[in-house]
Motif scaffolding. Structure first.
Motif, PDB file in Angstrom:
ATOM      1  N   LEU A 129       0.869  -1.215   0.091  1.00  0.00           N
ATOM      2  CA  LEU A 129       0.055  -0.076  -0.046  1.00  0.00           C
ATOM      3  C   LEU A 129       0.990   1.167  -0.013  1.00  0.00           C
ATOM      4  N   ILE A 130       0.861   2.101  -1.011  1.00  0.00           N
ATOM      5  CA  ILE A 130       1.578   3.050  -1.225  1.00  0.00           C
ATOM      6  C   ILE A 130       0.886   4.324  -0.551  1.00  0.00           C
ATOM      7  N   LYS A 131      -0.298   4.503  -0.564  1.00  0.00           N
ATOM      8  CA  LYS A 131      -0.682   5.685  -0.019  1.00  0.00           C
ATOM      9  C   LYS A 131      -2.222   5.293   0.357  1.00  0.00           C
ATOM     10  N   ASP A 185       4.854  -5.363   3.944  1.00  0.00           N
ATOM     11  CA  ASP A 185       5.581  -4.585   4.749  1.00  0.00           C
ATOM     12  C   ASP A 185       4.836  -3.991   6.089  1.00  0.00           C
ATOM     13  N   LYS A 186       5.747  -3.529   7.096  1.00  0.00           N
ATOM     14  CA  LYS A 186       4.814  -2.898   8.378  1.00  0.00           C
ATOM     15  C   LYS A 186       4.258  -1.777   8.054  1.00  0.00           C
ATOM     16  N   ARG A 187       4.861  -0.865   6.971  1.00  0.00           N
ATOM     17  CA  ARG A 187       4.215   0.464   6.561  1.00  0.00           C
ATOM     18  C   ARG A 187       2.769   0.064   6.079  1.00  0.00           C
ATOM     19  N   SER A 188       2.585  -0.778   5.095  1.00  0.00           N
ATOM     20  CA  SER A 188       1.618  -1.099   4.328  1.00  0.00           C
ATOM     21  C   SER A 188       0.344  -1.716   5.383  1.00  0.00           C
ATOM     22  N   ILE A 189       1.049  -2.575   6.378  1.00  0.00           N
ATOM     23  CA  ILE A 189      -0.176  -3.013   7.385  1.00  0.00           C
ATOM     24  C   ILE A 189      -0.688  -1.904   8.352  1.00  0.00           C
ATOM     25  N   LYS A 190       0.206  -0.795   8.561  1.00  0.00           N
ATOM     26  CA  LYS A 190      -0.121   0.377   9.403  1.00  0.00           C
ATOM     27  C   LYS A 190      -1.064   1.170   8.809  1.00  0.00           C
ATOM     28  N   LEU A 191      -0.879   1.088   7.355  1.00  0.00           N
ATOM     29  CA  LEU A 191      -1.773   2.121   6.583  1.00  0.00           C
ATOM     30  C   LEU A 191      -3.467   1.451   6.491  1.00  0.00           C
ATOM     31  N   ILE A 192      -3.241   0.160   6.320  1.00  0.00           N
ATOM     32  CA  ILE A 192      -4.561  -0.746   6.156  1.00  0.00           C
ATOM     33  C   ILE A 192      -5.068  -0.825   7.561  1.00  0.00           C
ATOM     34  N   LEU A 193      -4.335  -1.311   8.601  1.00  0.00           N
ATOM     35  CA  LEU A 193      -5.029  -1.214  10.136  1.00  0.00           C
ATOM     36  C   LEU A 193      -4.309  -0.145  10.898  1.00  0.00           C
ATOM     37  N   PRO A 194      -4.891   0.980  10.834  1.00  0.00           N
ATOM     38  CA  PRO A 194      -4.169   2.038  11.698  1.00  0.00           C
ATOM     39  C   PRO A 194      -4.028   1.843  13.258  1.00  0.00           C
ATOM     40  N   ASP A 195      -5.006   1.034  13.758  1.00  0.00           N
ATOM     41  CA  ASP A 195      -5.191   1.067  15.014  1.00  0.00           C
ATOM     42  C   ASP A 195      -4.237  -0.221  15.496  1.00  0.00           C
TER      43      ASP A 195
END
Length: 162
Positions: free
Chosen positions: A92-94, A151-161
């Motif tokens: 997930l880029i953005k 990657d961790k950043r993509s996971i954080k963007l998909i699941l912000p909590d």
């Protein structure tokens, strides 16, 4: 009308024109231009494949792709992948949100895409096997085969909590 389940060890499958299969049974009987369809396209990716003739009549069902001979398995999976072409999200880029509409830009196995998710509750389905299916605002479909393989950043963007 009873269904005709074929013994996976008694059949040879070959590709015919990308999305069609030619079938030769070890009894000598041959079928050409059969179109494979998943009877359970979301939950049963490798099981219960119906082979339809040109008029849409079911000729036979393959219970389990995994039990086919390697060449037949490869031919059938090639046709199914062509028919059920769903880009697999690799990153997930953005992600932005405006008026409860999510805009995602993603990398997939088919290139980069940008799409809107209008209703996240109806458009994002988490399946029992860990896959995530996504339907965008134009009814295009995408898949995340394994959220935690991203990657961790993509996971954080998909699941912000998380």
């Amino acid at each position: 009308m009873p269904r005709n389940f074929v013994d996976e060890n008694a059949v040879r499958l070959t590709v015919n024109d990308k999305i069609y299969i030619d079938v030769e049974l070890y009894t000598g009987e041959k079928f050409t231009m059969l179109e494979p369809h998943r009877l359970f396209p979301v939950s049963g990716l490798m099981k219960y494949i119906s082979l339809l003739d040109e008029e849409g009549n079911e000729q036979m069902i393959i219970r389990d792709i995994e039990k086919l001979m390697p060449e037949s398995k490869e031919a059938l999976l090639s046709c199914l992948n062509e028919r059920y072409m769903i880009p697999k999200i690799t990153r997930l880029i953005k992600r932005t949100e405006k008026f409860e509409i999510w805009m995602w830009t993603v990398d997939t196995d088919r290139g980069e895409f940008t799409f809107e998710i209008i209703n996240s509750y109806q458009s994002i389905k988490v399946l029992y096997d860990g896959r995530i299916l996504i339907k965008d605002g134009n009814d295009n479909r995408y898949e995340i085969p394994d959220l935690y393989a991203l990657d961790k950043r993509s996971i954080k963007l998909i699941l912000p909590d998380v």
